[in-house]
Structure formats: structure tokens, C-alpha cells
Design an enzyme around this catalytic site. Structure first.
Site, PDB file in Angstrom:
ATOM      1  N   ASP A   1       0.993  -1.117  -0.144  1.00 19.38           N
ATOM      2  CA  ASP A   1       0.294   0.012  -0.028  1.00 19.38           C
ATOM      3  C   ASP A   1       0.859   1.252   0.015  1.00 19.38           C
ATOM      4  O   ASP A   1       1.580   1.463   0.996  1.00 19.38           O
ATOM      5  CB  ASP A   1      -0.889  -0.126   0.977  1.00 19.38           C
ATOM      6  CG  ASP A   1      -1.961   1.065   1.141  1.00 19.38           C
ATOM      7  OD1 ASP A   1      -1.801   2.132   0.534  1.00 19.38           O
ATOM      8  OD2 ASP A   1      -3.240   0.706   1.633  1.00 19.38           O
TER       9      ASP A   1
ATOM     10  N   ALA B   1     -12.737  -6.220  -4.028  1.00 20.19           N
ATOM     11  CA  ALA B   1     -12.565  -4.872  -4.107  1.00 20.19           C
ATOM     12  C   ALA B   1     -13.441  -4.277  -5.190  1.00 20.19           C
ATOM     13  O   ALA B   1     -14.610  -4.076  -4.950  1.00 20.19           O
ATOM     14  CB  ALA B   1     -11.074  -4.354  -4.139  1.00 20.19           C
ATOM     15  N   ARG B   2     -12.674  -4.130  -6.366  1.00 19.25           N
ATOM     16  CA  ARG B   2     -13.532  -3.569  -7.481  1.00 19.25           C
ATOM     17  C   ARG B   2     -13.036  -4.526  -8.717  1.00 19.25           C
ATOM     18  O   ARG B   2     -11.673  -4.772  -8.764  1.00 19.25           O
ATOM     19  CB  ARG B   2     -13.303  -2.149  -7.712  1.00 19.25           C
ATOM     20  CG  ARG B   2     -13.775  -0.988  -6.889  1.00 19.25           C
ATOM     21  CD  ARG B   2     -15.476  -1.223  -7.104  1.00 19.25           C
ATOM     22  NE  ARG B   2     -16.269  -0.136  -6.332  1.00 19.25           N
ATOM     23  CZ  ARG B   2     -16.628  -0.344  -5.158  1.00 19.25           C
ATOM     24  NH1 ARG B   2     -16.869  -1.619  -4.549  1.00 19.25           N
ATOM     25  NH2 ARG B   2     -17.374   0.479  -4.596  1.00 19.25           N
TER      26      ARG B   2
ATOM     27  N   ASP C   1     -15.677 -11.444  -5.984  1.00 15.36           N
ATOM     28  CA  ASP C   1     -16.975 -11.123  -5.385  1.00 15.36           C
ATOM     29  C   ASP C   1     -17.302  -9.925  -6.599  1.00 15.36           C
ATOM     30  O   ASP C   1     -18.564  -9.415  -6.496  1.00 15.36           O
ATOM     31  CB  ASP C   1     -16.984 -10.402  -4.173  1.00 15.36           C
ATOM     32  CG  ASP C   1     -18.352  -9.932  -3.601  1.00 15.36           C
ATOM     33  OD1 ASP C   1     -19.391 -10.757  -3.470  1.00 15.36           O
ATOM     34  OD2 ASP C   1     -18.274  -9.082  -3.230  1.00 15.36           O
TER      35      ASP C   1
ATOM     36  N   GLU D   1     -19.553  -6.485 -14.428  1.00 17.05           N
ATOM     37  CA  GLU D   1     -20.790  -6.791 -13.651  1.00 17.05           C
ATOM     38  C   GLU D   1     -21.711  -5.913 -13.888  1.00 17.05           C
ATOM     39  O   GLU D   1     -21.554  -4.768 -14.326  1.00 17.05           O
ATOM     40  CB  GLU D   1     -20.376  -6.813 -12.242  1.00 17.05           C
ATOM     41  CG  GLU D   1     -19.881  -5.520 -11.600  1.00 17.05           C
ATOM     42  CD  GLU D   1     -19.825  -5.903  -9.954  1.00 17.05           C
ATOM     43  OE1 GLU D   1     -20.528  -5.210  -9.087  1.00 17.05           O
ATOM     44  OE2 GLU D   1     -19.064  -6.375  -9.632  1.00 17.05           O
TER      45      GLU D   1
ATOM     46  N   HIS E   1     -21.150  -9.604  -5.930  1.00 17.16           N
ATOM     47  CA  HIS E   1     -20.780  -8.572  -5.099  1.00 17.16           C
ATOM     48  C   HIS E   1     -21.382  -8.302  -3.825  1.00 17.16           C
ATOM     49  O   HIS E   1     -22.230  -7.365  -3.371  1.00 17.16           O
ATOM     50  CB  HIS E   1     -21.443  -6.949  -5.863  1.00 17.16           C
ATOM     51  CG  HIS E   1     -20.587  -5.678  -5.553  1.00 17.16           C
ATOM     52  ND1 HIS E   1     -19.949  -5.211  -6.558  1.00 17.16           N
ATOM     53  CD2 HIS E   1     -20.246  -5.400  -4.494  1.00 17.16           C
ATOM     54  CE1 HIS E   1     -19.278  -4.162  -5.951  1.00 17.16           C
ATOM     55  NE2 HIS E   1     -19.438  -4.255  -4.799  1.00 17.16           N
TER      56      HIS E   1
END
Length: 325
Positions: free
Chosen positions: A173, A231-232, A256, A261, A279
Site C-alpha cells: 500500500d 474490492a473492484r 466477488d 458486472e 458483489h
């Protein structure tokens, strides 16, 4: 004051009859719509927008009276914050609501991948009964390197849970110097890709993170790595992921979110080493209630002129937006 709640066009977050729509309470009235008219947008003093509601420049141009937009999500990748700021409209998200649930969902997917549960379940459905029927190596938690890309609220919540199970934890990060609890070691992205047995994504979608995992990144990973994304979807290049799955570079993808999507590619849906959830990582009964309450309370606070920690464009405050209520 008119507050317009725009529900998700995909899955309703707001239950029928949940709000006393149209009645004035505490000085405001509520409307709920998943397909608002231009008139509703024009008359709203504040707008709460749920997941999959795209707030782009043409949308903002219709918000003639609006002074506050609250996106009832953590990410703002589908919000044109610059357009809001240019019109003197305050913008806020809802902070880390649901972070614990996302961490737990991610951990469930990580364990599923590590313990080869997809393969074992398929094997037994086909009439088999052999613990040797799996691909790649089965490791104990203590022998597994779990790499977290992104170490915000969700990444830290996952690290806390995974540390109890004994995972070897590292994280990348650019905004966080170290893990204060000592759970995880900070490394470069290149180092994380090379050493992780499982990679779990926990960062927002921005121009810098768009397709962060692509052909070049998959070329650096440890062969047989498992990928978890809660996350995305746009952080992962779908076509590059499919190539990595076909080559065996990625042993399993547990997703997810996907960049396409809600219409995921058929090649992903039907791939035997891909597991997808809709999601849903954020969801528990408690987190959904907190999400909606947080969004409404944030809206009211900003319309009153109160300070809110989740405000993302404080420098754009127009005079008429201060203490508007």
C-alpha cells in the site's frame, strides 16, 4: 428540504415501505426511486445514491438545487467528483461501513482456495473419494503467504483475522508505512506478487489501480497463486486473468466483483477454477442497516453545515451550501 434516495438499479437496497416517503420529518421529505425523473433530480436538495448509480457530468447537470450528494458506498469510482465540485455540491461516501464483512467474506474465499474445496466438492459430486484429488500444493495456514494489495480498513480487518490462523502476511500500500500491530510486513508490489500463495485485493478503483493486475503482473506471480477480489472488478484485467488461468499461472480465482458486472463473461462463469459471488461481500443484516443509516445521517449533517470526516471535496463548499438547512 427534499432528499432523493436513488436505489440501485440492480438490486434494491431499500425495502418497500422502509421510509415514510413524502412525509415531512425533522425538516425534510424523502423520495425513493431507482429510475428518477429529471424533475426529481432538479428538485432534490440532497441526493443519496446507492451502488451502481452512476453520477457522471450529464447526471450532475440535472441536479439544479442539489447541495449534497452522498454515495452509499465506500468507492467513488462511478462518481464525477470534479463535476460535483464545479457545481458547489458536497460529496461524501459512507466510510468503512461493511469493512468487517468484506474481510470475513475474503477470508472465507481464501480458505476455500487454500483447502481446495472447489476441487474436492467437484470430485465427490462425481463419485470420487480421494484426498489426493487436487491440483497444486495444499498448505497449512502457517505455511501460506497471504499478500494483501491495499491495507486500509478492510485489509487491516482481514490481516487481524488471518493472523489468528497463522498466515504469513505481507501487504502493499503506497499510502501506509507499516502495520502497527505487527501482523504484516510491508513490501513492494513486485515482491508481493513473487512471494504470495494467495493474493487478496483491498484497494479502491482509481486511474492508477485500473487493470493493476494485467499480463505483466501475472507474469511475475508465483505459479499456482490463488487470486481473491472483493474490492473492484476493474482492478483486474479479465482477459489477462483468463489467460493466466488457462496457463495454470493462476490456480484459482475467487471473485466477488468483476469489471463487467452484472454481466460477467461466460468464460469466467463457467471456468472450473473460478468461483463468483454477486458483489455480496459487504452484506450482513447489520452492515446493510448501518449503511443506510450512515448515508442518511451523513446527508443531514452536511445539509446542516456540520463537519463530516467522509467528505471528499471540502474545498468546493459554496457559500449557499454552508448551513443550507
Amino acid at each position: 428540504m427534499n432528499i432523493l434516495i436513488i436505489d440501485s438499479p440492480r438490486v434494491n437496497y431499500v425495502d418497500a415501505g422502509e421510509y415514510d416517503v413524502g412525509a415531512t420529518q425533522q425538516g425534510y421529505t424523502l423520495e425513493v426511486s431507482s429510475n428518477p425523473s429529471d424533475e426529481q433530480l432538479a428538485q432534490a436538495d440532497g441526493i443519496i445514491a446507492f451502488h451502481a448509480v452512476v453520477v457522471d457530468a450529464p447526471f450532475v447537470a440535472k441536479m439544479h438545487r442539489c447541495r449534497v450528494l452522498v454515495k452509499a458506498t465506500i468507492g467513488l469510482d462511478d462518481v464525477d467528483v470534479d463535476a460535483l465540485s464545479a457545481n458547489g455540491i458536497l460529496c461524501s461516501n459512507i466510510g468503512s461501513v461493511g469493512a468487517q464483512e468484506v474481510a470475513e467474506h475474503a477470508l472465507a474465499l481464501i480458505l476455500l482456495a487454500q483447502r481446495k474445496l472447489l476441487e474436492y466438492a467437484r470430485h465427490t459430486r462425481e463419485g470420487g473419494w480421494s484426498w489426493r484429488n487436487h491440483t497444486s500444493t495444499v498448505k497449512a495456514c502457517g505455511d501460506t503467504v497471504l499478500g494483501l494489495v491495499g491495507y486500509g480498513a478492510t485489509g487491516r480487518a482481514l490481516a487481524h483475522r488471518a493472523s489468528v490462523l497463522g498466515y504469513q502476511l505481507c501487504f502493499y500500500d503506497p499510502w501506509i508505512e507499516r502495520c502497527t500491530q505487527g501482523f504484516a510486513q510491508r513490501v513492494t508490489l513486485e515482491s508481493l506478487l513473487k512471494q504470495a500463495d494467495v493474493i487478496s485485493l483491498h484497494l479502491p478503483l482509481t486511474p492508477d489501480s485500473q487493470h493493476l493486475l494485467n499480463d505483466a503482473s501475472f507474469a511475475q506471480v508465483k505459479r499456482g497463486v490463488a487470486l481473491v477480489n472483493t474490492a473492484r472488478g476493474g482492478i483486474v484485467d479479465t482477459e489477462a486473468l483468463l489467460r493466466a488461468l488457462r496457463s495454470g499461472t493462476v490456480s484459482m480465482a475467487l471473485l466477488d466483483v468483476v469489471q463487467e458486472e452484472p454481466s460477467a463473461p461466460k468464460a469466467l462463469i463457467e471456468h472450473e477454477r473460478v468461483l463468483m459471488t454477486p458483489h455480496a461481500a459487504f452484506y450482513s443484516e447489520r452492515s446493510l442497516a448501518e449503511l443506510k443509516n450512515n448515508a442518511l445521517q451523513t446527508m443531514l449533517a452536511l445539509l446542516r453545515g456540520d463537519k463530516v470526516k467522509t467528505l471528499v471535496n471540502p474545498d468546493c463548499v459554496a457559500e449557499e451550501a454552508k448551513g443550507y438547512a
